[in-house]
Scaffold this motif. Structure first.
Motif, PDB file in Angstrom:
ATOM      1  N   GLN A 191      16.132   0.272  -4.147  1.00  0.00           N
ATOM      2  CA  GLN A 191      15.183  -0.615  -4.820  1.00  0.00           C
ATOM      3  C   GLN A 191      13.999   0.175  -5.375  1.00  0.00           C
ATOM      4  N   ILE A 192      13.511   1.121  -4.603  1.00  0.00           N
ATOM      5  CA  ILE A 192      12.328   1.888  -5.009  1.00  0.00           C
ATOM      6  C   ILE A 192      12.660   2.819  -6.165  1.00  0.00           C
ATOM      7  N   ARG A 193      13.852   3.382  -6.163  1.00  0.00           N
ATOM      8  CA  ARG A 193      14.227   4.248  -7.284  1.00  0.00           C
ATOM      9  C   ARG A 193      14.371   3.450  -8.583  1.00  0.00           C
ATOM     10  N   ARG A 194      14.745   2.172  -8.476  1.00  0.00           N
ATOM     11  CA  ARG A 194      14.968   1.351  -9.664  1.00  0.00           C
ATOM     12  C   ARG A 194      13.700   0.672 -10.188  1.00  0.00           C
ATOM     13  N   ALA A 195      12.786   0.325  -9.275  1.00  0.00           N
ATOM     14  CA  ALA A 195      11.623  -0.478  -9.689  1.00  0.00           C
ATOM     15  C   ALA A 195      10.469  -0.258  -8.714  1.00  0.00           C
ATOM     16  N   ASP A 196       9.404  -1.015  -8.920  1.00  0.00           N
ATOM     17  CA  ASP A 196       8.193  -0.873  -8.104  1.00  0.00           C
ATOM     18  C   ASP A 196       8.057  -2.011  -7.096  1.00  0.00           C
ATOM     19  N   VAL A 197       9.161  -2.705  -6.828  1.00  0.00           N
ATOM     20  CA  VAL A 197       9.140  -3.860  -5.933  1.00  0.00           C
ATOM     21  C   VAL A 197      10.218  -3.688  -4.873  1.00  0.00           C
ATOM     22  N   VAL A 198       9.853  -3.996  -3.617  1.00  0.00           N
ATOM     23  CA  VAL A 198      10.823  -4.054  -2.525  1.00  0.00           C
ATOM     24  C   VAL A 198      10.908  -5.495  -2.071  1.00  0.00           C
ATOM     25  N   ALA A 199      12.086  -6.067  -2.138  1.00  0.00           N
ATOM     26  CA  ALA A 199      12.282  -7.465  -1.777  1.00  0.00           C
ATOM     27  C   ALA A 199      12.948  -7.564  -0.411  1.00  0.00           C
ATOM     28  N   GLY A 200      12.417  -8.430   0.424  1.00  0.00           N
ATOM     29  CA  GLY A 200      12.994  -8.629   1.744  1.00  0.00           C
ATOM     30  C   GLY A 200      12.330  -9.788   2.446  1.00  0.00           C
ATOM     31  N   ALA A 201      12.833 -10.093   3.637  1.00  0.00           N
ATOM     32  CA  ALA A 201      12.279 -11.182   4.438  1.00  0.00           C
ATOM     33  C   ALA A 201      11.388 -10.626   5.545  1.00  0.00           C
ATOM     34  N   TYR A 202      10.471 -11.454   5.987  1.00  0.00           N
ATOM     35  CA  TYR A 202       9.615 -11.127   7.128  1.00  0.00           C
ATOM     36  C   TYR A 202       8.742  -9.899   6.858  1.00  0.00           C
ATOM     37  N   GLY A 203       8.059  -9.902   5.725  1.00  0.00           N
ATOM     38  CA  GLY A 203       7.215  -8.770   5.372  1.00  0.00           C
ATOM     39  C   GLY A 203       6.061  -8.534   6.308  1.00  0.00           C
ATOM     40  N   ALA A 204       5.673  -9.555   7.063  1.00  0.00           N
ATOM     41  CA  ALA A 204       4.537  -9.425   7.983  1.00  0.00           C
ATOM     42  C   ALA A 204       4.939  -8.940   9.370  1.00  0.00           C
ATOM     43  N   VAL A 205       6.239  -8.643   9.544  1.00  0.00           N
ATOM     44  CA  VAL A 205       6.695  -8.173  10.860  1.00  0.00           C
ATOM     45  C   VAL A 205       6.028  -6.840  11.202  1.00  0.00           C
ATOM     46  N   PRO A 206       5.374  -6.734  12.363  1.00  0.00           N
ATOM     47  CA  PRO A 206       4.746  -5.467  12.757  1.00  0.00           C
ATOM     48  C   PRO A 206       5.719  -4.566  13.513  1.00  0.00           C
ATOM     49  N   MET A 207       5.693  -3.269  13.199  1.00  0.00           N
ATOM     50  CA  MET A 207       6.609  -2.311  13.815  1.00  0.00           C
ATOM     51  C   MET A 207       5.877  -1.018  14.161  1.00  0.00           C
ATOM     52  N   ALA A 208       6.268  -0.410  15.266  1.00  0.00           N
ATOM     53  CA  ALA A 208       5.727   0.896  15.655  1.00  0.00           C
ATOM     54  C   ALA A 208       6.750   1.950  15.252  1.00  0.00           C
ATOM     55  N   LEU A 209       6.820   2.261  13.967  1.00  0.00           N
ATOM     56  CA  LEU A 209       7.887   3.102  13.422  1.00  0.00           C
ATOM     57  C   LEU A 209       7.884   4.504  14.026  1.00  0.00           C
ATOM     58  N   LEU A 210       9.083   4.987  14.341  1.00  0.00           N
ATOM     59  CA  LEU A 210       9.257   6.240  15.067  1.00  0.00           C
ATOM     60  C   LEU A 210      10.070   7.228  14.242  1.00  0.00           C
ATOM     61  N   HIS A 211       9.557   8.431  14.116  1.00  0.00           N
ATOM     62  CA  HIS A 211      10.237   9.519  13.401  1.00  0.00           C
ATOM     63  C   HIS A 211      11.406  10.016  14.246  1.00  0.00           C
ATOM     64  N   GLU A 212      12.551  10.187  13.616  1.00  0.00           N
ATOM     65  CA  GLU A 212      13.732  10.659  14.351  1.00  0.00           C
ATOM     66  C   GLU A 212      13.519  12.040  14.971  1.00  0.00           C
ATOM     67  N   ALA A 213      12.643  12.846  14.381  1.00  0.00           N
ATOM     68  CA  ALA A 213      12.370  14.166  14.940  1.00  0.00           C
ATOM     69  C   ALA A 213      11.698  14.057  16.305  1.00  0.00           C
ATOM     70  N   ASP A 214      10.884  13.024  16.503  1.00  0.00           N
ATOM     71  CA  ASP A 214      10.251  12.834  17.811  1.00  0.00           C
ATOM     72  C   ASP A 214      11.272  12.423  18.862  1.00  0.00           C
ATOM     73  N   ILE A 215      12.221  11.581  18.475  1.00  0.00           N
ATOM     74  CA  ILE A 215      13.287  11.220  19.412  1.00  0.00           C
ATOM     75  C   ILE A 215      14.072  12.470  19.806  1.00  0.00           C
ATOM     76  N   ALA A 216      14.397  13.293  18.831  1.00  0.00           N
ATOM     77  CA  ALA A 216      15.159  14.518  19.099  1.00  0.00           C
ATOM     78  C   ALA A 216      14.385  15.475  19.995  1.00  0.00           C
ATOM     79  N   ASP A 217      13.091  15.611  19.764  1.00  0.00           N
ATOM     80  CA  ASP A 217      12.279  16.505  20.597  1.00  0.00           C
ATOM     81  C   ASP A 217      12.297  16.068  22.060  1.00  0.00           C
ATOM     82  N   VAL A 218      12.171  14.758  22.280  1.00  0.00           N
ATOM     83  CA  VAL A 218      12.209  14.242  23.654  1.00  0.00           C
ATOM     84  C   VAL A 218      13.609  14.421  24.242  1.00  0.00           C
TER      85      VAL A 218
END
Length: 298
Positions: free
Chosen positions: A161-188
Motif C-alpha cells: 500500500q505504501i509503495r503504491r500511495a500515501d494511504v494505509v487502509a485498515g481496521a482498528y487504527g487506534a489499537v495501541p501496540m508495544a512493537l518489538l524489533h525482531e533483533a531484540d527477540i534474537a538477542d534475548v
C-alpha cells in the motif's frame, strides 16, 4: 555452553530465526566467533534458505517426525518457533526434542495469559502457545519461554500500500501496540540458548514505546520522507481485504481482527525492561526498526 555444542534453529529463515542464526555464528556465548556453537537450521527448502556459510542446513519439517529426528541428532539445544495455528503436533515435537537435547528456548506469544490453563486461554494463539509451553515444562528439558509483544515486522503487511500511495487502509487504527524489533527477540534468544541463568524463566518482551496503528503509519512516513495517513476501514472491509491477500493465511484473519478488537477494549499494553535486563541494551524503537527496513517501503 561449550563451543563444540550444536544448536538446532527451527524457523531459521524467518524474521527472528535468521537473526538468531547469524548472532550465534558471529558471537557465541563469550562474544567471540571462536566460542560460537555449531548451528543447524531446519528448513523445508535448503537450496532457497540463503543462510550464512557455516550453517548446517537440514531439510525437514516439524510435522515430519523422521526429518525432525534426523535434525535433532547430536543437538544440545533447540530454538523452537511454533509455526502452527494449533497444538496438535506439539506432543510429538516436544517428546522428540526431550530425547535429544538438554535445553529448549520457545518463541511463544504475548497472547499467553499468566496463570491461565491452556484450555481456558481466551485467544486461540495464546491457547496453542500455552499448550506448547506446558508440554515443554513437563518434558524434563531446561526451558525458557520468550513471550514477545506485537512484532514490528507485522507492519510489512502495509508495504505494498505504501509503495503504491500515501494511504494505509485498515481496521482498528487506534489499537495501541508495544512493537518489538525482531533483533531484540534474537538477542534475548541467543543469551537464553548459550548462557546459564535462564532455565525456568518466562521472558516477556516488549518494545520501548506504545504506538497506535495510526502513529505507526505516521512514523513510517517520517522515515521514508513523505507524509502517510491512516484510512479507517470497517471490520467487514478489512476482513475482505485480508481474505483477498494471497500472502495472508485465511485461518488467521478472524483471530487477528478479534485480537485487535480485544486490544482496543483492553488496558494499554504494559512495557517491560526485559530486553535491557537480559542483553544490557535497551529495546530498539519502532523508528529504528523502520530505518532498518526502509527499502521494503520504497
Amino acid at each position: 555452553m561449550a563451543p563444540e555444542s550444536r544448536i538446532l534453529i527451527t524457523g531459521a529463515t524467518g524474521n527472528v530465526g535468521r537473526q538468531v542464526v547469524s548472532r550465534l555464528l558471529a558471537h557465541g556465548p563469550e562474544g567471540t566467533p571462536a566460542t560460537a556453537p555449531r548451528v543447524r537450521a531446519l528448513t523445508r527448502r535448503p537450496t532457497a534458505a540463503g543462510l550464512p556459510d557455516g550453517v548446517e542446513v537440514c531439510r525437514g519439517d516439524l510435522a515430519d517426525r523422521d526429518t525432525l529426528e534426523r535434525a535433532l541428532e547430536g543437538v544440545d539445544a533447540v530454538f523452537l518457533m511454533w509455526p502452527f495455528h494449533g497444538a496438535q503436533e506439539a506432543p510429538a515435537v516436544v517428546d522428540a526434542a526431550a530425547r535429544h537435547a538438554r535445553r529448549i528456548v520457545l518463541l511463544s506469544s504475548g497472547a499467553v495469559q499468566d496463570g491461565v490453563a491452556p484450555e481456558r486461554q481466551t485467544h486461540p494463539v495464546g491457547r496453542s502457545h500455552a499448550t506448547v509451553e506446558r508440554l515443554i515444562e513437563r518434558s524434563g528439558l531446561v526451558w525458557t519461554h520468550l513471550r514477545p509483544s506485537t512484532f514490528a515486522a507485522n507492519t510489512l503487511w502495509w508495504a505494498d500500500q505504501i509503495r503504491r500511495a500515501d494511504v494505509v487502509a485498515g481496521a482498528y487504527g487506534a489499537v495501541p501496540m508495544a512493537l518489538l524489533h525482531e533483533a531484540d527477540i534474537a538477542d534475548v534468544a541467543v543469551r537464553a540458548l548459550t548462557k546459564s541463568g535462564h532455565g525456568g524463566a518466562t521472558h516477556t518482551l516488549t518494545g520501548p514505546q506504545v504506538l497506535t496503528q495510526e502513529e505507526q503509519v505516521r512514523i513510517i512516513g517520517e522515515v521514508v520522507g513523505r507524509p502517510l495517513r491512516w484510512q479507517e476501514l470497517t471490520r467487514a472491509s478489512a476482513r475482505g481485504r485480508l481474505l483477498a491477500d494471497e500472502s495472508f493465511p485465511d485461518a488467521f484473519v478472524e483471530p487477528l481482527l478479534d485480537g485487535y478488537a480485544a486490544m482496543l477494549k483492553g488496558p494499554r499494553p504494559a512495557l517491560t525492561s526485559t530486553v535491557e535486563e537480559v542483553t544490557g541494551t535497551p529495546a530498539r524503537s519502532y523508528r529504528t526498526w523502520v530505518r532498518d527496513h526502509m527499502d521494503d517501503f520504497r
